[in-house]
Design an enzyme around this catalytic site. Sequence first.
Site, short mmCIF file in Angstrom:
data_model
loop_
_atom_site.label_atom_id
_atom_site.label_comp_id
_atom_site.label_asym_id
_atom_site.label_seq_id
_atom_site.Cartn_x
_atom_site.Cartn_y
_atom_site.Cartn_z
N GLU A 59 -61.75 -65.97 8.62
CA GLU A 59 -63.22 -66.66 9.34
C GLU A 59 -63.71 -67.59 8.32
O GLU A 59 -64.14 -68.19 9.08
CB GLU A 59 -63.52 -65.35 8.71
CG GLU A 59 -63.73 -64.22 9.56
CD GLU A 59 -64.29 -63.75 10.43
OE1 GLU A 59 -64.96 -64.56 11.08
OE2 GLU A 59 -63.54 -62.68 11.12
N SER A 440 -81.85 0.14 -0.52
CA SER A 440 -80.87 0.88 -1.99
C SER A 440 -81.13 -0.13 -2.60
O SER A 440 -80.95 -0.06 -4.37
CB SER A 440 -80.14 1.76 -2.15
OG SER A 440 -80.09 3.08 -0.62
#
Length: 781
Positions: A59, A440
Amino acid sequence: MLELKLPNIAVLNDVHLKVPLRIFTQDGKLITEFGEMHRIPVTLDQIPKQIIDATLATEDQRFYSHPGVDIIGLTRATIVLALTGKKLQGGSTITMQVARNFFLSRQKTYYRKIKEILLALEIDRELSKDKILELYFNKIFYGYRAYGIAAAAEVYYGKQLDQLNLPEIAMLVGLPKAPSVLNPIDHPKAAIIRRNHVLERLRDVGYIDQATYNLSIEAPLTAKYHELTPSVKAPYAAEMARQAVVAQLGESVYDQGLDVYTTIQSKNQTIANFSLEKNLLAYDQRHGYRGPVGNLGQIDLNDLKTYVTQLNQFPTINDLNPALIINIDDATASALLKSGTIISIPWENMRWARQQIMHNDQEYLGAKPSKPADVLKSGDVVYVQQKLGQTWALSQIPQAESALIALNPNNGAILALCGGFNFYHSNFNRAIQALRQPGSAFKPFIYSAALEKGFTLATVINDAPVVMSDTGANMLWRPENDTQKFYGPTRLRVALRKSRNLVSIRLLQLIGIPYAIDYVTRFGFPLEQMPTTLSLALGTATLTPLQMATAYAVFANGGYKINPYLIDHITNNQGQVIYQANPAIVPKDIINNNGDYFELKHNQAPMMMPAQNDTARIQTYAQRVITPQNAYLMTSAMKDVIARGTARASLILHRSDLAGKTGTTNQKMDGWFCGFNSNLVAVTWIGFDQPRSLYEYAAKSVLPTWIDFMKYALKGSSLASMPEPDGIVSARINKKTGLLTNATDSDAIFELFRKQHVPKQSNHTPTLEENSEEMGNNGLY
């Protein structure tokens, strides 16, 4: 004349990178992240030298020598453009790319290019070269939502930066030029050409030798899309955390780099996932095989790639993989996976698959199969699961659903949470959203209310038929025990242990419905969710697993109401704590043994983010809502449920500190188990989202999930039971009458009592007037 107004580049000294919202466990393991951008900020010293070398060589070779703009490179690019009319060479430096990505649009104009050059010159004057390079590596887009080099390494290779090899580094470094057309997933040929160009630049500049170059350009392409792989699977909890944070801090949290640390413990969550999935699949297989999810017709064994594409239409759910049956013989079935792998399913791993037959909403099982062809045929698309021994088994996606939630009863921290079999298959969070009858499992709260009224665990109530108008529809109600038998005079301890419905109804009738409803709201149950009929005794209120876990925590911690919470603390992108939970805790060192309690406001909602103290962290304490004596007696009774009652399968855990209660609703539409010791409460539920019978009691349908969870969650931990509080005595009673007796009585047993409620030796029958007052402790009710 155009006026060039340049932005203030000083902001780069304290730049705000868009980093996703991340959710972690209490012990720092990643659950997931939320946000459009996947970014993992890194410092320059965390980036391997080969990545830096490759980037500079490709780059910006003169990065460390030019003033932000490479005059040589820019001039060469300009000459080529003038001669050919085409942009064949790039003139942008790394600094110019930083300027473009932070301050400018993507629109390509000469005006933008001029601003880019001027900004680059100013950035170079203001920032160090290393700082500019660090900004580049964290800001640049690499495709597939990956912003920054570290995120790109994860997305394309599933690796951290220091795990990449040279060909992989070259591949990533080449991407920023054109991530959409050079990425190795969508354009492998173009990606390899670009990778090899990066390697060539490394060689030409002198970073690698010819031999390394030759070896690297021959490396195969190994990149593939790696989805974010969480360390811990807790998507239901993550979504709860996301909603809580957005509600408190707003929609902007998705890119601020906030790290949210939940109360989820990775060990417990992993165990919860395993326990729920294992036992839901086991329940599903007990109820038969529903057939393939599809059929692709006659199979052409010479064109399997086509079938791989078709298989991709079927999702992988947990560890259930879609597979295409391509061949069947007397002992096995061969199947094609989405990966292209061909597997073998032995007969032993599919013989469970009796056909499930539904007729008039009733479930039946077909005949037992005797060979693979009785179950499968070529072309079937089915789900398979790999067993621990590496063999494959026929499976299917469960139709029933399940939930599990575990709490620390001493501060309300949610330690594990599963809201269903698979979040991506169904994101409905049953742990906090499913309002179901607890059956229950609700009885302990009615019993606790009775103890507060003066009843004891030795009180005898007649288990006999009752017929009453209670439904509000002018119909007679004839409740029964699940065995459809009646057992006569029964002590409350025995009635709870054996889950006697008629005893619970008579007990509620004796203490009064208004009193009972007012009492149970102390446990956090919303008043409006309580039915005002005697069916309340059988658990016909609609409640969530979270509400049940919160309520059972009161028994586990000795009588205090805690508020469940999920978020422990939040840090910003600088690592600073911006939120710290300060939950009310159980005051272990100052237990109030005199039984005083504070009334709680009705409808007190759980807080996923409890308030923090902005000054000194002053510790707050949970409110006492039942006496320690009541909590101790109820825990003792529920220990009996495990020792000798409906949950005795839990004895396999070999722990004496566990207590709990099963719950099976009418027509077995829901199964529950709520259990605890003094340090951990865990609630499990199973049922269908559109309620229908499970055809199993809770002891079979859902208790195994709780057992598997507690087995590993408590592994290595010491016993943790509530210490006996003041005012508790043990007395010898006759097990049939519940009255005091002597050592010569062959039916003598010992029972626990509050000192003031020890029974007398004579019988006592309450008058009707006594039903609205504190009840006596003797005789048959």
